[in-house]
Design a protein around this motif. Structure first.
Motif, mmCIF file in Angstrom:
data_model
loop_
_atom_site.group_PDB
_atom_site.id
_atom_site.type_symbol
_atom_site.label_atom_id
_atom_site.label_comp_id
_atom_site.label_asym_id
_atom_site.label_seq_id
_atom_site.Cartn_x
_atom_site.Cartn_y
_atom_site.Cartn_z
ATOM 1 N N LEU A 123 0.872 -1.224 -0.222
ATOM 2 C CA LEU A 123 -0.244 0.187 0.673
ATOM 3 C C LEU A 123 0.853 1.308 -0.152
ATOM 4 C CD1 LEU A 123 -3.007 -1.690 2.705
ATOM 5 C CD2 LEU A 123 -3.443 -0.442 -0.152
ATOM 6 N N LYS A 124 1.893 1.042 0.039
ATOM 7 C CA LYS A 124 3.087 2.426 0.203
ATOM 8 C C LYS A 124 1.774 4.155 0.847
ATOM 9 C CE LYS A 124 3.959 1.312 -4.547
ATOM 10 N NZ LYS A 124 4.046 1.353 -5.951
ATOM 11 N N GLN A 125 1.179 3.546 2.152
ATOM 12 C CA GLN A 125 1.263 4.958 2.491
ATOM 13 C C GLN A 125 1.874 5.412 3.456
ATOM 14 O OE1 GLN A 125 -3.040 3.759 2.529
ATOM 15 N NE2 GLN A 125 -2.936 4.313 0.481
ATOM 16 N N ASP A 126 1.541 6.569 4.397
ATOM 17 C CA ASP A 126 1.670 6.651 6.234
ATOM 18 C C ASP A 126 0.422 5.446 6.995
ATOM 19 O OD1 ASP A 126 3.721 8.367 4.958
ATOM 20 O OD2 ASP A 126 2.272 9.873 4.943
ATOM 21 N N ARG A 127 -0.478 5.562 6.396
ATOM 22 C CA ARG A 127 -1.417 4.586 8.005
ATOM 23 C C ARG A 127 -2.285 3.931 6.860
ATOM 24 N NH1 ARG A 127 -6.156 5.421 10.537
ATOM 25 N NH2 ARG A 127 -6.116 4.772 12.681
ATOM 26 N N PRO A 128 -1.770 3.158 6.314
ATOM 27 C CA PRO A 128 -2.867 2.366 5.478
ATOM 28 C C PRO A 128 -4.114 1.462 6.443
ATOM 29 C CG PRO A 128 -0.401 1.005 5.549
ATOM 30 C CD PRO A 128 -0.474 1.771 6.417
ATOM 31 N N THR A 129 -4.909 1.176 5.553
ATOM 32 C CA THR A 129 -6.251 0.849 6.838
ATOM 33 C C THR A 129 -6.373 -0.215 6.396
ATOM 34 O OG1 THR A 129 -7.148 2.090 4.818
ATOM 35 C CG2 THR A 129 -7.041 3.193 6.893
ATOM 36 N N LEU A 130 -7.634 -0.544 7.187
ATOM 37 C CA LEU A 130 -8.186 -2.086 6.479
ATOM 38 C C LEU A 130 -8.734 -2.240 5.531
ATOM 39 C CD1 LEU A 130 -9.429 -3.535 9.287
ATOM 40 C CD2 LEU A 130 -7.568 -4.792 8.150
ATOM 41 N N ARG A 131 -9.684 -1.167 4.935
ATOM 42 C CA ARG A 131 -10.327 -0.747 4.048
ATOM 43 C C ARG A 131 -9.670 -0.339 2.263
ATOM 44 N NH1 ARG A 131 -12.356 3.372 5.958
ATOM 45 N NH2 ARG A 131 -14.187 2.891 5.458
ATOM 46 N N ASP A 132 -8.533 0.048 2.483
ATOM 47 C CA ASP A 132 -7.524 0.102 1.740
ATOM 48 C C ASP A 132 -6.795 -1.644 0.983
ATOM 49 O OD1 ASP A 132 -6.951 2.885 1.698
ATOM 50 O OD2 ASP A 132 -6.184 3.106 3.152
ATOM 51 N N ALA A 133 -6.450 -2.191 2.709
ATOM 52 C CA ALA A 133 -6.408 -3.369 2.162
ATOM 53 C C ALA A 133 -7.140 -4.778 1.401
ATOM 54 C CB ALA A 133 -5.841 -4.162 3.578
ATOM 55 N N ARG A 134 -8.304 -4.059 1.725
ATOM 56 C CA ARG A 134 -9.647 -4.781 1.360
ATOM 57 C C ARG A 134 -10.296 -4.784 -0.259
ATOM 58 N NH1 ARG A 134 -13.228 -7.941 0.007
ATOM 59 N NH2 ARG A 134 -14.811 -8.634 0.706
ATOM 60 N N ILE A 135 -9.776 -3.423 -0.279
ATOM 61 C CA ILE A 135 -10.315 -3.090 -2.258
ATOM 62 C C ILE A 135 -8.991 -3.699 -2.497
ATOM 63 C CG2 ILE A 135 -9.165 -0.747 -3.515
ATOM 64 C CD1 ILE A 135 -11.105 0.384 -1.315
#
Length: 186
Positions: free
Chosen positions: A131-143
Motif C-alpha cells: 500500500l505504500k502509505q503512511d497509515r494504510p487501513t483495512l479498507r485500503d487492503a480490502r480494495i
C-alpha cells in the motif's frame, strides 16, 4: 476448527478470496471499523499472541513511539478489544490481553495461517508494503484484495465489496490508491 469452518475454508479457492476473508475478520476484530490501520491490526495480533504483555513490550516490538502506542492501546481498550490489568510482579506495569468479540474474530483470521500469529503478521506486513502509505487501513487492503481476486471489475461492483460505509470515504480511499500508483483506474 469446526467442520463448518473447515468446509468454508476449503470453499475459498483463490488467495484473493482468502485475503478478503482475513481482512473482513480483522475489521470485525477491530470493532467493525474498516478505517482502522494495519498497524493497529499488528498490535492486536501481538497482544493476542503474547497475553499479559505490557504496553512497553508491544511498543518495542512494533517500533512505535510512546504517544502513538498510548493512542492505539487506548482505542483498543475503549472499543472492547483488549483488557488491562495491573501486573502482579510490577505494580506500575499494566498487562494487556485480547477479549470478547475481538478475540473470536481474530481467532477466525488466524485459522487461515499454519503459523497462526506469525503468518497473520506476515500477511499484514505484506499489505503495508504493497500500500505504500503512511497509515494504510483495512479498507485500503480490502480494495487491493478484492481487485486481486476479481481482476478488472467496475468501480461500482468494487464498492459493493466494501463495508457499507460512507460512499465518500470509500471513493476517497479508492482515489488515493490510484494516486499512489497502487491500483489503476480501469
Amino acid at each position: 476448527m469446526t467442520l463448518f469452518k473447515q468446509q468454508a475454508k476449503r470453499a475459498m479457492n483463490t488467495r484473493g478470496q482468502k485475503s478478503c476473508l482475513v481482512i473482513d475478520h480483522l475489521v470485525e476484530a477491530l470493532g467493525g471499523d474498516p478505517s482502522s490501520s494495519l498497524k493497529r491490526a499488528l498490535i492486536l495480533n501481538y497482544i493476542d499472541e503474547n497475553a499479559g504483555v505490557t504496553q512497553t513490550e508491544v511498543m518495542n516490538h512494533i517500533g512505535s513511539t510512546k504517544s502513538s502506542m498510548n493512542r492505539e492501546i487506548e482505542w483498543l481498550f475503549n472499543y472492547g478489544c483488549i483488557t488491562r490489568r495491573d501486573a502482579e510482579k510490577d505494580g506500575r506495569a499494566i498487562e494487556l490481553e485480547t477479549c470478547g468479540y475481538s478475540k473470536r474474530a481474530l481467532e477466525s483470521a488466524l485459522d487461515y495461517f499454519p503459523q497462526r500469529h506469525k503468518g497473520l503478521q506476515s500477511f499484514v506486513n505484506r499489505y503495508i508494503k504493497i500500500l505504500k502509505q503512511d497509515r494504510p487501513t483495512l479498507r485500503d487492503a480490502r480494495i487491493v484484495a478484492a481487485l486481486y481476486d476479481k481482476g478488472e471489475i467496475p468501480k461500482s461492483k468494487l464498492m459493493e465489496e466494501l463495508y457499507n460505509g460512507p460512499a465518500t470515504t470509500d471513493n476517497r480511499a479508492y482515489k488515493k490508491l490510484i494516486d499512489d500508483g497502487v491500483i489503476e483506474d480501469g
